[in-house]
Design a protein around this motif. Structure first.
Motif, PDB file in Angstrom:
ATOM      1  N   GLY A  22       9.425   7.298  -2.537  1.00  0.00           N
ATOM      2  CA  GLY A  22      10.683   6.569  -2.452  1.00  0.00           C
ATOM      3  C   GLY A  22      11.702   7.028  -3.483  1.00  0.00           C
ATOM      4  O   GLY A  22      12.807   6.506  -3.543  1.00  0.00           O
ATOM      5  N   GLY A  23      11.295   8.030  -4.279  1.00  0.00           N
ATOM      6  CA  GLY A  23      12.195   8.567  -5.295  1.00  0.00           C
ATOM      7  C   GLY A  23      11.815   8.117  -6.693  1.00  0.00           C
ATOM      8  O   GLY A  23      10.899   7.308  -6.888  1.00  0.00           O
ATOM      9  N   PHE A  24      12.518   8.653  -7.670  1.00  0.00           N
ATOM     10  CA  PHE A  24      12.244   8.289  -9.058  1.00  0.00           C
ATOM     11  C   PHE A  24      13.450   8.610  -9.919  1.00  0.00           C
ATOM     12  O   PHE A  24      14.356   9.348  -9.515  1.00  0.00           O
ATOM     13  CB  PHE A  24      11.010   9.036  -9.595  1.00  0.00           C
ATOM     14  CG  PHE A  24      11.170  10.534  -9.676  1.00  0.00           C
ATOM     15  CD1 PHE A  24      11.754  11.148 -10.777  1.00  0.00           C
ATOM     16  CD2 PHE A  24      10.737  11.346  -8.634  1.00  0.00           C
ATOM     17  CE1 PHE A  24      11.907  12.530 -10.843  1.00  0.00           C
ATOM     18  CE2 PHE A  24      10.883  12.737  -8.688  1.00  0.00           C
ATOM     19  CZ  PHE A  24      11.469  13.317  -9.802  1.00  0.00           C
ATOM     20  N   LEU A  94      12.713   1.590  -1.560  1.00  0.00           N
ATOM     21  CA  LEU A  94      12.064   1.348  -2.847  1.00  0.00           C
ATOM     22  C   LEU A  94      11.332   0.012  -2.759  1.00  0.00           C
ATOM     23  O   LEU A  94      11.712  -0.984  -3.385  1.00  0.00           O
ATOM     24  CB  LEU A  94      13.092   1.331  -3.985  1.00  0.00           C
ATOM     25  CG  LEU A  94      13.735   2.652  -4.397  1.00  0.00           C
ATOM     26  CD1 LEU A  94      14.731   3.140  -3.335  1.00  0.00           C
ATOM     27  CD2 LEU A  94      14.483   2.499  -5.718  1.00  0.00           C
ATOM     28  N   VAL A  95      10.272  -0.010  -1.978  1.00  0.00           N
ATOM     29  CA  VAL A  95       9.566  -1.256  -1.685  1.00  0.00           C
ATOM     30  C   VAL A  95       8.579  -1.597  -2.797  1.00  0.00           C
ATOM     31  O   VAL A  95       8.478  -2.741  -3.242  1.00  0.00           O
ATOM     32  CB  VAL A  95       8.830  -1.155  -0.339  1.00  0.00           C
ATOM     33  CG1 VAL A  95       8.158  -2.482   0.004  1.00  0.00           C
ATOM     34  CG2 VAL A  95       9.807  -0.746   0.770  1.00  0.00           C
ATOM     35  N   TYR A  96       7.822  -0.599  -3.204  1.00  0.00           N
ATOM     36  CA  TYR A  96       6.859  -0.756  -4.292  1.00  0.00           C
ATOM     37  C   TYR A  96       7.246   0.226  -5.405  1.00  0.00           C
ATOM     38  O   TYR A  96       7.867   1.246  -5.140  1.00  0.00           O
ATOM     39  CB  TYR A  96       5.438  -0.447  -3.823  1.00  0.00           C
ATOM     40  CG  TYR A  96       4.994  -1.246  -2.634  1.00  0.00           C
ATOM     41  CD1 TYR A  96       4.403  -2.499  -2.795  1.00  0.00           C
ATOM     42  CD2 TYR A  96       5.168  -0.758  -1.338  1.00  0.00           C
ATOM     43  CE1 TYR A  96       3.993  -3.240  -1.693  1.00  0.00           C
ATOM     44  CE2 TYR A  96       4.758  -1.487  -0.231  1.00  0.00           C
ATOM     45  CZ  TYR A  96       4.173  -2.728  -0.414  1.00  0.00           C
ATOM     46  OH  TYR A  96       3.767  -3.457   0.681  1.00  0.00           O
ATOM     47  N   GLY A  97       6.855  -0.097  -6.622  1.00  0.00           N
ATOM     48  CA  GLY A  97       7.187   0.844  -7.686  1.00  0.00           C
ATOM     49  C   GLY A  97       6.607   0.438  -9.018  1.00  0.00           C
ATOM     50  O   GLY A  97       5.941  -0.595  -9.151  1.00  0.00           O
ATOM     51  N   ALA A  98       6.877   1.274 -10.011  1.00  0.00           N
ATOM     52  CA  ALA A  98       6.386   1.006 -11.355  1.00  0.00           C
ATOM     53  C   ALA A  98       7.328   1.662 -12.360  1.00  0.00           C
ATOM     54  O   ALA A  98       8.038   2.615 -12.037  1.00  0.00           O
ATOM     55  CB  ALA A  98       4.968   1.538 -11.530  1.00  0.00           C
ATOM     56  N   THR A  99       7.312   1.138 -13.573  1.00  0.00           N
ATOM     57  CA  THR A  99       8.138   1.660 -14.664  1.00  0.00           C
ATOM     58  C   THR A  99       7.256   1.939 -15.875  1.00  0.00           C
ATOM     59  O   THR A  99       6.341   1.164 -16.176  1.00  0.00           O
ATOM     60  CB  THR A  99       9.252   0.667 -15.026  1.00  0.00           C
ATOM     61  OG1 THR A  99      10.151   0.553 -13.910  1.00  0.00           O
ATOM     62  CG2 THR A  99      10.043   1.123 -16.242  1.00  0.00           C
ATOM     63  N   ARG A 115       7.629   3.784  -4.160  1.00  0.00           N
ATOM     64  CA  ARG A 115       6.991   4.150  -2.889  1.00  0.00           C
ATOM     65  C   ARG A 115       7.487   3.193  -1.810  1.00  0.00           C
ATOM     66  O   ARG A 115       7.923   2.083  -2.091  1.00  0.00           O
ATOM     67  CB  ARG A 115       5.470   4.069  -2.975  1.00  0.00           C
ATOM     68  CG  ARG A 115       4.815   5.142  -3.836  1.00  0.00           C
ATOM     69  CD  ARG A 115       3.314   5.167  -3.603  1.00  0.00           C
ATOM     70  NE  ARG A 115       2.985   5.565  -2.232  1.00  0.00           N
ATOM     71  CZ  ARG A 115       2.783   6.830  -1.854  1.00  0.00           C
ATOM     72  NH1 ARG A 115       2.866   7.806  -2.738  1.00  0.00           N
ATOM     73  NH2 ARG A 115       2.495   7.106  -0.602  1.00  0.00           N
ATOM     74  N   ASN A 116       7.367   3.646  -0.570  1.00  0.00           N
ATOM     75  CA  ASN A 116       7.808   2.799   0.542  1.00  0.00           C
ATOM     76  C   ASN A 116       6.654   2.198   1.328  1.00  0.00           C
ATOM     77  O   ASN A 116       6.878   1.481   2.305  1.00  0.00           O
ATOM     78  CB  ASN A 116       8.717   3.584   1.499  1.00  0.00           C
ATOM     79  CG  ASN A 116       8.036   4.832   2.056  1.00  0.00           C
ATOM     80  OD1 ASN A 116       6.816   4.919   2.107  1.00  0.00           O
ATOM     81  ND2 ASN A 116       8.845   5.811   2.463  1.00  0.00           N
TER      82      ASN A 116
END
Length: 208
Positions: A22-24, A94-99, A115-116
């Motif tokens: 989903g990108g970063f 950008l449904v799921y993600g982390a930082t 991630r999607n």
């Protein structure tokens, strides 16, 4: 600049692209809200929407990045999202993600990745946290090795606005040959192909 800081940067970016479908966004050397280096691989549509809505002020993950260190999945963040930033992000893939955040010598380096289709696994979380820690330390080490003198910084700054070398030398009260020597030395230290690129790189890094 990433190619100067991170060995095998193309392979490393490929890892981010594989995990973050989903990108970063990757930022190195963040201080006072501005990173020395930033690489945005989110979609143009989301980037445009984020800027138009001025989501920076109200994004819970931005608040987390500025205040915390370590790693967190977006779904685990308890900070308020009064403007609905995360819900809007989900409509852009950008449904799921982390930082991930690491601080070295007072400067923050961060990675937010999306991630999607699913949450990041524990193994992916640990891998990316390790990468961010390594990159933050590499960036600090690289910054130290640049070693620009004040004279070289002044020379770069003197032509940043488009002044010719004669005018810049006069402003600095040095000869044209002395100015050219300072620019040449700065160019080597910054690993730039020419003085114009050296000025651009110094500006990008916040040196001038």
């Amino acid at each position: 600049m990433i190619e100067l800081v991170i060995p095998n940067h193309e392979d490393e970016l490929a890892v981010l692209e594989r995990i973050g479908n989903g990108g970063f966004i990757l930022g190195l050397g963040l201080k006072f809200g501005k990173p020395d280096f930033c690489l945005n691989r989110y979609s143009d549509a989301w980037t445009k929407k984020y800027e138009q809505e001025n989501y920076f002020f109200g994004d819970p993950m931005t608040v987390w990045t500025m205040a915390r260190t370590g790693m967190i999945r977006w779904s685990e963040c308890s900070l308020p999202d009064l403007r609905g930033v995360m819900a809007d992000a989900a409509t852009h893939g950008l449904v799921y993600g982390a930082t991930f955040v690491e601080v070295v010598k007072g400067k923050r380096s961060f990675l937010s990745i999306a991630r999607n289709d699913r949450e990041l696994t524990d193994a992916e979380m640990e891998l990316l946290m390790g990468r961010v820690k390594a990159w933050a330390n590499l960036f600090t080490s690289y910054w130290k090795t640049i070693g620009l003198t004040q004279g070289e910084i002044d020379a770069l700054a003197s032509i940043k606005g488009g002044a010719n070398q004669d005018d810049a030398a006069e402003t600095l009260h040095i000869s044209r040959s002395a100015l050219r020597q300072r620019l040449s030395t700065a160019q080597v230290k910054l690993r730039a192909p020419n003085s114009v690129s050296a000025v651009a790189r110094a500006a990008q890094m916040g040196i001038i």
